[in-house]
Design a protein around this motif. Sequence first.
Motif, PDB file in Angstrom:
ATOM      1  N   CYS A   1     -70.786 -74.345-126.920  1.00  0.00           N
ATOM      2  CA  CYS A   1     -69.369 -74.045-126.674  1.00  0.00           C
ATOM      3  C   CYS A   1     -68.700 -75.332-126.205  1.00  0.00           C
ATOM      4  CB  CYS A   1     -69.211 -72.947-125.627  1.00  0.00           C
ATOM      5  SG  CYS A   1     -67.484 -72.453-125.364  1.00  0.00           S
ATOM      6  N   PRO A   2     -68.203 -76.136-127.144  1.00  0.00           N
ATOM      7  CA  PRO A   2     -67.568 -77.408-126.785  1.00  0.00           C
ATOM      8  C   PRO A   2     -66.354 -77.212-125.877  1.00  0.00           C
ATOM      9  CG  PRO A   2     -68.019 -77.293-129.149  1.00  0.00           C
ATOM     10  CD  PRO A   2     -68.221 -75.915-128.594  1.00  0.00           C
ATOM     11  N   GLU A   3     -65.948 -78.279-125.230  1.00  0.00           N
ATOM     12  CA  GLU A   3     -64.828 -78.230-124.298  1.00  0.00           C
ATOM     13  C   GLU A   3     -63.554 -77.712-124.959  1.00  0.00           C
ATOM     14  OE1 GLU A   3     -62.641 -78.485-120.840  1.00  0.00           O
ATOM     15  OE2 GLU A   3     -64.815 -78.579-121.143  1.00  0.00           O
ATOM     16  N   ALA A   4     -63.304 -78.124-126.198  1.00  0.00           N
ATOM     17  CA  ALA A   4     -62.091 -77.675-126.890  1.00  0.00           C
ATOM     18  C   ALA A   4     -62.099 -76.166-127.104  1.00  0.00           C
ATOM     19  CB  ALA A   4     -61.962 -78.393-128.230  1.00  0.00           C
ATOM     20  N   THR A   5     -63.267 -75.608-127.397  1.00  0.00           N
ATOM     21  CA  THR A   5     -63.380 -74.164-127.553  1.00  0.00           C
ATOM     22  C   THR A   5     -63.117 -73.473-126.223  1.00  0.00           C
ATOM     23  OG1 THR A   5     -64.992 -74.410-129.346  1.00  0.00           O
ATOM     24  CG2 THR A   5     -64.899 -72.274-128.257  1.00  0.00           C
ATOM     25  N   ARG A   6     -63.632 -74.052-125.140  1.00  0.00           N
ATOM     26  CA  ARG A   6     -63.386 -73.482-123.805  1.00  0.00           C
ATOM     27  C   ARG A   6     -61.891 -73.498-123.468  1.00  0.00           C
ATOM     28  NH1 ARG A   6     -68.539 -75.795-122.469  1.00  0.00           N
ATOM     29  NH2 ARG A   6     -67.607 -77.785-121.845  1.00  0.00           N
ATOM     30  N   LYS A   7     -61.203 -74.555-123.867  1.00  0.00           N
ATOM     31  CA  LYS A   7     -59.764 -74.631-123.602  1.00  0.00           C
ATOM     32  C   LYS A   7     -59.008 -73.548-124.382  1.00  0.00           C
ATOM     33  CE  LYS A   7     -59.435 -79.524-122.357  1.00  0.00           C
ATOM     34  NZ  LYS A   7     -58.860 -80.847-122.703  1.00  0.00           N
ATOM     35  N   TYR A   8     -59.434 -73.307-125.599  1.00  0.00           N
ATOM     36  CA  TYR A   8     -58.832 -72.245-126.412  1.00  0.00           C
ATOM     37  C   TYR A   8     -59.057 -70.898-125.730  1.00  0.00           C
ATOM     38  CZ  TYR A   8     -57.439 -70.156-130.933  1.00  0.00           C
ATOM     39  OH  TYR A   8     -56.800 -69.480-131.946  1.00  0.00           O
ATOM     40  N   VAL A   9     -60.286 -70.675-125.281  1.00  0.00           N
ATOM     41  CA  VAL A   9     -60.632 -69.434-124.584  1.00  0.00           C
ATOM     42  C   VAL A   9     -59.785 -69.280-123.324  1.00  0.00           C
ATOM     43  CG1 VAL A   9     -62.458 -68.323-123.232  1.00  0.00           C
ATOM     44  CG2 VAL A   9     -62.961 -69.240-125.515  1.00  0.00           C
ATOM     45  N   GLU A  10     -59.630 -70.364-122.577  1.00  0.00           N
ATOM     46  CA  GLU A  10     -58.824 -70.321-121.353  1.00  0.00           C
ATOM     47  C   GLU A  10     -57.371 -69.965-121.660  1.00  0.00           C
ATOM     48  OE1 GLU A  10     -59.335 -74.131-119.569  1.00  0.00           O
ATOM     49  OE2 GLU A  10     -61.424 -73.747-118.980  1.00  0.00           O
ATOM     50  N   ARG A  11     -56.853 -70.511-122.754  1.00  0.00           N
ATOM     51  CA  ARG A  11     -55.473 -70.207-123.138  1.00  0.00           C
ATOM     52  C   ARG A  11     -55.311 -68.721-123.462  1.00  0.00           C
ATOM     53  NH1 ARG A  11     -50.360 -71.409-122.050  1.00  0.00           N
ATOM     54  NH2 ARG A  11     -49.013 -70.494-123.640  1.00  0.00           N
ATOM     55  N   LEU A  12     -56.265 -68.174-124.184  1.00  0.00           N
ATOM     56  CA  LEU A  12     -56.202 -66.757-124.540  1.00  0.00           C
ATOM     57  C   LEU A  12     -56.227 -65.875-123.298  1.00  0.00           C
ATOM     58  CD1 LEU A  12     -58.599 -66.818-127.619  1.00  0.00           C
ATOM     59  CD2 LEU A  12     -56.154 -66.280-127.677  1.00  0.00           C
ATOM     60  N   HIS A  13     -57.093 -66.216-122.351  1.00  0.00           N
ATOM     61  CA  HIS A  13     -57.150 -65.432-121.116  1.00  0.00           C
ATOM     62  C   HIS A  13     -55.861 -65.581-120.310  1.00  0.00           C
ATOM     63  CE1 HIS A  13     -61.123 -63.900-121.564  1.00  0.00           C
ATOM     64  NE2 HIS A  13     -61.724 -65.083-121.510  1.00  0.00           N
ATOM     65  N   TYR A  14     -55.327 -66.788-120.279  1.00  0.00           N
ATOM     66  CA  TYR A  14     -54.080 -67.022-119.544  1.00  0.00           C
ATOM     67  C   TYR A  14     -52.944 -66.188-120.144  1.00  0.00           C
ATOM     68  CZ  TYR A  14     -49.912 -69.313-117.744  1.00  0.00           C
ATOM     69  OH  TYR A  14     -48.687 -69.552-117.162  1.00  0.00           O
ATOM     70  N   VAL A  15     -52.837 -66.209-121.461  1.00  0.00           N
ATOM     71  CA  VAL A  15     -51.785 -65.449-122.133  1.00  0.00           C
ATOM     72  C   VAL A  15     -51.970 -63.951-121.881  1.00  0.00           C
ATOM     73  CG1 VAL A  15     -50.953 -64.719-124.406  1.00  0.00           C
ATOM     74  CG2 VAL A  15     -51.267 -67.144-123.915  1.00  0.00           C
TER      75      VAL A  15
END
Length: 297
Positions: free
Chosen positions: A110-124
């Motif tokens: 799970c690369p950092e960029a994927t984690r950032k995408y995941v974080e954005r989805l949770h934030y939204v």
Amino acid sequence: METSQTHGSESMAKDLSELLKEATKEVHEQAENTPFMKNFQKGQVSLHEFKLVTASLYFIYSALEEEIERNKNNPVYAPVYFPAELHRKAALEADLKYFYGSNWREEIPCPEATRKYVERLHYVGKNHPELLVAHAYTRYLGDLSGGQVLKKIAQKALQLPSTGEGLAFFTFDGVSNATKFKQLYRSRMNALEMDFATKKRVLEEAKKAFLLNIQVFEALQELVSKGQENGHPVQPKAELLRTRNVNKSHEHGPAHGKESERTNRKSTNVMPTTSLVRWVLALSFLAMTVAVGLFAM
């Protein structure tokens, strides 16, 4: 000033699906003009990139669908809640088990960029659920459209079983007619109550989703260039395919030995690709499913 505001108001009077199409037009054209279309159609795709893409999609869809479940009764999302028809997490779990084995959860990166995408989805999902539709629409309708083309190509290029193992992500058992379902989804989405400001934010979020996708594949390319998968050297593609088929022959007994040998011989002949072509394939994989989904109708 007044004329500009009037023009903006008239523009936002359009259906949300049409506004999304217009707002993401530039990204769509970029995806359309890459060498990916021709290269993928020639079957120039490697198992390694395909596995990495599938792993990142698993994390992305797990987050997206967790937030969808959180907001399934929220009026800003409830009308487009179609879990039986659209949700992909379970399908991706089946694909990852096929590619990585029973311990796939410990194997996938799970690369950092994927984690950032995941974080954005949770934030939204937690803070701005009215924007969740932007992510759901660009993902799911893309899967229903462009994904079906990719399924056939990947199955042939990677010598995957005709019974569908490794390709569950592309299979929508709950959708009998993709065109009619997309029409239903669009009509439900267009009926969501949104003011001018909210529509603008949804359009910006859709563009952000494309950007997040690109960043994910840039990170995957770094893994590919290092020849690593979850921090470990990547086993050669032909060897991976042989191992998988040998394991299957043991599971089903010696009667399948000859068939397994034939599959192994075919697997070693999967078309090789240059680093540039493989990168184009990986970067464009998700962009194509999203872009085709938006512009298929």
